[in-house]
Design an enzyme around this catalytic site. Structure first.
Site, PDB file in Angstrom:
ATOM      1  N   HIS A 366      27.737 -60.591 -57.870  1.00 42.06           N
ATOM      2  CA  HIS A 366      29.071 -60.078 -58.145  1.00 42.06           C
ATOM      3  C   HIS A 366      29.112 -59.069 -59.281  1.00 42.06           C
ATOM      4  O   HIS A 366      29.946 -58.181 -59.300  1.00 42.06           O
ATOM      5  CB  HIS A 366      30.054 -61.221 -58.341  1.00 42.06           C
ATOM      6  CG  HIS A 366      30.472 -61.788 -57.015  1.00 42.06           C
ATOM      7  ND1 HIS A 366      29.818 -62.848 -56.427  1.00 42.06           N
ATOM      8  CD2 HIS A 366      31.403 -61.377 -56.125  1.00 42.06           C
ATOM      9  CE1 HIS A 366      30.359 -63.075 -55.241  1.00 42.06           C
ATOM     10  NE2 HIS A 366      31.322 -62.203 -55.032  1.00 42.06           N
ATOM     11  N   GLU A 608      32.050 -64.790 -42.322  1.00 41.03           N
ATOM     12  CA  GLU A 608      30.900 -64.612 -43.221  1.00 41.03           C
ATOM     13  C   GLU A 608      29.873 -65.720 -43.069  1.00 41.03           C
ATOM     14  O   GLU A 608      28.892 -65.773 -43.793  1.00 41.03           O
ATOM     15  CB  GLU A 608      31.331 -64.433 -44.681  1.00 41.03           C
ATOM     16  CG  GLU A 608      32.460 -65.296 -45.171  1.00 41.03           C
ATOM     17  CD  GLU A 608      32.941 -64.914 -46.579  1.00 41.03           C
ATOM     18  OE1 GLU A 608      32.381 -64.002 -47.195  1.00 41.03           O
ATOM     19  OE2 GLU A 608      33.879 -65.566 -47.049  1.00 41.03           O
ATOM     20  N   ASP A 632      28.042 -62.068 -47.512  1.00 36.49           N
ATOM     21  CA  ASP A 632      27.638 -63.448 -47.249  1.00 36.49           C
ATOM     22  C   ASP A 632      27.035 -63.587 -45.866  1.00 36.49           C
ATOM     23  O   ASP A 632      26.079 -64.326 -45.680  1.00 36.49           O
ATOM     24  CB  ASP A 632      28.832 -64.393 -47.411  1.00 36.49           C
ATOM     25  CG  ASP A 632      29.051 -64.742 -48.868  1.00 36.49           C
ATOM     26  OD1 ASP A 632      28.057 -65.072 -49.533  1.00 36.49           O
ATOM     27  OD2 ASP A 632      30.198 -64.666 -49.344  1.00 36.49           O
ATOM     28  N   CYS A 679      34.820 -56.019 -45.136  1.00 40.65           N
ATOM     29  CA  CYS A 679      34.998 -55.761 -46.567  1.00 40.65           C
ATOM     30  C   CYS A 679      33.740 -56.060 -47.367  1.00 40.65           C
ATOM     31  O   CYS A 679      33.780 -56.177 -48.577  1.00 40.65           O
ATOM     32  CB  CYS A 679      36.178 -56.537 -47.114  1.00 40.65           C
ATOM     33  SG  CYS A 679      36.129 -58.279 -46.719  1.00 40.65           S
TER      34      CYS A 679
END
Ligand code: PEP
Ligand code: MG
Length: 760
Positions: A366, A608, A632, A679
């Site tokens: 992240h 995901e 993911d 996304c």
């Protein structure tokens, strides 16, 4: 054997210099195997020869001076074969090569084991013995095990220039000029600046159990730490002497008493005498007292558990030598750390942050996503970086290729400055696209939206011409607090986004913690966090958290014409969707009952988890939209942890299996006439955007920083050409083949400016 092995590795890792580490190694090995000779030879990358790097038993005068040529002698045979060679009488072997300076003629028995890191032989570990004897199987296995553990230490020494320093007369001091440390690309762009090394805050729970033989050292380390903490506390108490009432000041005295020998310090010492190392003893004692305070009836006393913990952390910080948090940042800060986390970025003024370098993590951590959102070049997984030597060192960060250069020479600096200027020029050109729609040359209109939330930077997204928010990661408002944010606190933040974007769509994802996103006040400890309690699994188990969030989202839209969409992360079965939809519905009814005027939100799920790919049609029937979380999805399909630098090379969003899954999801959505977006980070890459557009994704949602480039591509390509590329790609076997092909296609189509091409 295991304890011997551990001890050797511990000794070697703790040695102050690499030279001493090798000396300890040959000493320890020789002793534990009871042999006459132990030596280490290390590959000299420049000459491809093997440097006689350390020995006990042979001629130490030759150490650092003598090198074996390639394919010269038995040692290099071990390297050539990349496997152990165990001989009773080495002198009769055809590859035996007599080198008088080393003084090995009396020794017949020979066992050589290669040191291999990432498939490359970096050195050879040798033991030798005078009388004719064969080293037995267990000894061979021991050396093989040891050498596997040594490999990363040797690789590190190679990368940092420590091996070069072993060569006698080599005048290399400190970090060499233009040394390149490889990592993986974290955020595109190039920057130059000054390294500021940050360390994580001390963490008692992360202290491992460890025994010590050196009670004396551990005790003196503890004394020093406690004295430092005492000094700090006295200092703080003096500072507050004027401004605090006496009873508050008394608290500092309580702290000091707690550190007395007849209180905490005494108990810690006792445990050190029992063989525990200082940090471990500290943790045990602090935990014990914390627990007993927590169990008390009296709320005042219960609160004291916090004080005990606070004291424990202060002592630990000194034990770990992390005295102060950085507060000064130069104007060209390149943040360097073992594991840079999103929260570390919050301390630095944005305009001073020029680059990010993290030893751990990979392009999908992240913090890398955050760096892309901030438009700050980043390199992740730079595992060989000697961070302890880097503070204040000049660096070049190449986020396109994932490379870091230390101490750049003027020539290197000029070269990269030129690239920086070119990028800036292109960025200015892209500015002009802001108001123009993302329409392909053959007239297809796409939706390019932004991912937001890790930074909360709304205006930047609007600046880049975003037409909607495709993913609002709501974790940030949760991470910034020391408790769950209240409904009203959340509502305000969500409101700001809806107001700024209204009437454009704002897709808010329900809380997605677990995995690599943790909340300090809601710890989740698991062996496999990415396969554990994460995303929707957590919030369905805690409907109170889910309901507060859903209500806050709905209320944020009250009286606005905002297009609120709610998105559910980590869905792996249809029942989760049922349950979550019911909760959203309940929240809606509650909000209406409170008399607010709100629109019913669209509800969608993220695809995901591979299971969701295979149930995409059923999912599409149940909800208003699908959105693929390719970050993911890639990690789960390829079984590659998105944060683990060791396997970072295997993490490929363009893996044929992943691309096939993405196409299946799009087809399933089309068949059900459901809106489908993506996304994950793939959507913001040039090749990814082209392939996804060809698959029929309606929405590509990406970091604001990537949006202008993707829009430029969309406006300069035909959908029919993109489809032709996709058709070819779907017949290819490997990600490498696909990447190469797409790179060439983009260059041939005149779109080469968006793919980095400055490499060597
Ligand atoms: C994803 O997994 O692709 C995604 C968009 O969500 P996150 O990166 O926040 O896990
Ligand atoms: Mg995700």
């Amino acid at each position: 054997m295991l304890t011997t092995l551990r001890r050797i590795i511990q000794d070697v890792s703790a040695a102050p210099t690499f030279r001493e580490a090798l000396e300890l190694l040959v000493h320890d090995v020789r002793e534990s195997l009871g042999t006459e000779v132990c030596s280490v030879y290390l590959r000299n990358i420049d000459t491809d020869g093997f440097l006689f790097a350390s020995t006990e038993g042979l001629n130490t005068d030759a150490v650092g001076k003598l090198s074996l040529g390639p394919h010269e002698g038995l040692v290099t045979l071990v390297a050539d074969r990349a496997e152990p060679i165990n001989l009773e009488d080495a002198t009769h072997h055809p590859r035996y090569h007599f080198i008088p300076e080393i003084g090995e003629e009396p020794f017949n028995a020979f066992l050589g084991v290669p040191v291999i890191h990432h498939r490359q032989v970096l050195g050879v570990l040798v033991v030798q013995q005078r009388e004719q004897r064969r080293f037995d199987e267990s000894e061979e296995a021991f050396l093989v095990t040891l050498s596997a553990q040594l490999a990363s230490i040797v690789a590190h020494a190679e990368a940092t220039g420590d091996i070069a320093k072993l060569i006698e007369h080599s005048a290399l001091e400190g970090l060499r000029r233009d040394t390149m440390f490889p990592g993986v690309p974290g955020a595109p762009g190039i920057s130059m600046g000054t390294a500021v090394v940050v360390h994580p805050a001390a963490n008692l729970d992360a202290v491992p159990e460890r025994t010590t033989d050196d009670v004396f050292t551990e005790l003196s380390v503890l004394d020093r730490a406690i004295n430092s903490v005492r000094r700090d506390i006295k200092h703080i108490s003096e500072q507050f002497a004027q401004s605090l009432p006496a009873e508050e000041l008394a608290l500092f005295d309580v702290y000091l008493h707690m550190l007395d020998d007849n209180a905490l310090a005494g108990e810690i010492r006792e445990r050190i005498h029992g063989g525990q190392w200082a940090q471990g003893a500290l943790r045990q004692v602090i935990r014990k007292h914390e627990r007993s305070f927590e169990a008390m009836e009296d709320p005042y006393l219960r609160e004291r558990s916090t004080d005990v913990r606070d004291l424990g952390l202060r002592v630990l910080a000194y034990l770990q030598d992390i005295r102060t948090k950085k507060t000064y940042f130069p104007d060209d800060t390149i943040l360097v750390g073992d594991e840079i986390t999103p929260s570390m970025l919050t301390n630095i003024p944005r305009e001073k942050l020029k680059g990010i370098v993290s030893v751990r993590g990979s392009s999908n951590s992240h913090v890398a996503i955050l760096a892309r959102a901030l438009d700050v070049p980043a390199v992740m997984g730079a595992v060989d970086l000697p961070i302890l030597e880097l503070d204040d060192v000049a660096l070049i960060v190449d986020g396109f290729y994932g490379e870091i250069f230390t101490n750049p020479s003027p020539a290197k600096t000029d070269h990269y400055q030129h690239l920086i200027d070119e990028e800036a020029e292109f960025a200015e050109e892209l500015e002009e696209l802001r108001e123009l729609p993302p329409v392909t040359m053959d007239g297809t209109r796409l939706a390019l939206w932004v991912n937001i939330g890790l930074t909360g930077d709304i205006s930047r997204s609007l600046d880049r011409g975003a037409e909607g928010i495709g993913l609002f990661r709501t974790e940030m408002p949760f991470m910034e607090k020391d408790r769950f944010p209240s409904e009203e606190e959340q509502r305000k933040i969500y409101r700001a986004h809806l107001e700024a974007f209204s009437p454009r769509p704002v897709t808010m994802r329900t809380l997605d913690v677990g995995g690599d996103k943790s909340l300090s006040y809601f710890p989740i400890a698991e062996d496999n966090p990415f396969l554990g309690w994460r995303g929707i699994r957590v919030t369905l188990d805690h409907p109170e958290i889910f309901m507060v969030q859903a209500r806050a989202m709905l209320k944020a839209n009250a009286g606005l014409d905002g297009d609120l969409r709610i998105m559910l992360p980590m869905i792996s079965s249809l029942s989760e969707v049922e349950e979550a939809k019911a909760l959203v519905e309940r929240a809606y009814v509650e909000v209406i009952e409170e008399g607010l005027v709100v629109r019913q939100p669209l509800v969608g799920v993220m695809v995901e988890v591979p299971a969701a790919v295979y149930q995409a049609r059923q999912l599409a029937r149940m909800v208003d939209f699908l959105a693929v979380g390719s970050n993911d999805l890639t990690q789960y399909m390829l079984a590659v942890d998105r944060n683990n630098p060791r396997v970072a090379e295997l993490y490929k969003e363009t893996h044929p299996a992943v691309l096939n899954a993405l196409r299946e999801v799009a087809k399933a959505a089309h068949a059900e006439d459901t809106y489908v977006g993506i996304c994950g980070e793939l959507a913001g890459t040039p090749q990814g955007a082209v392939l996804l557009m060809a698959m029929g994704y309606h929405v590509l949602s990406m970091n604001a920083a990537n949006l202008p480039k993707v829009k430029w591509i969309v406006r300069n390509i035909k959908l029919s050409d993109a489809r032709r590329m996709l058709a070819r790609v779907l017949r290819m076997d490997t990600a490498e083949e696909i990447e190469d092909f797409m790179m060439r296609q983009l260059v041939d189509a005149g779109l080469g400016r968006v793919v980095p091409s400055h490499h060597h």
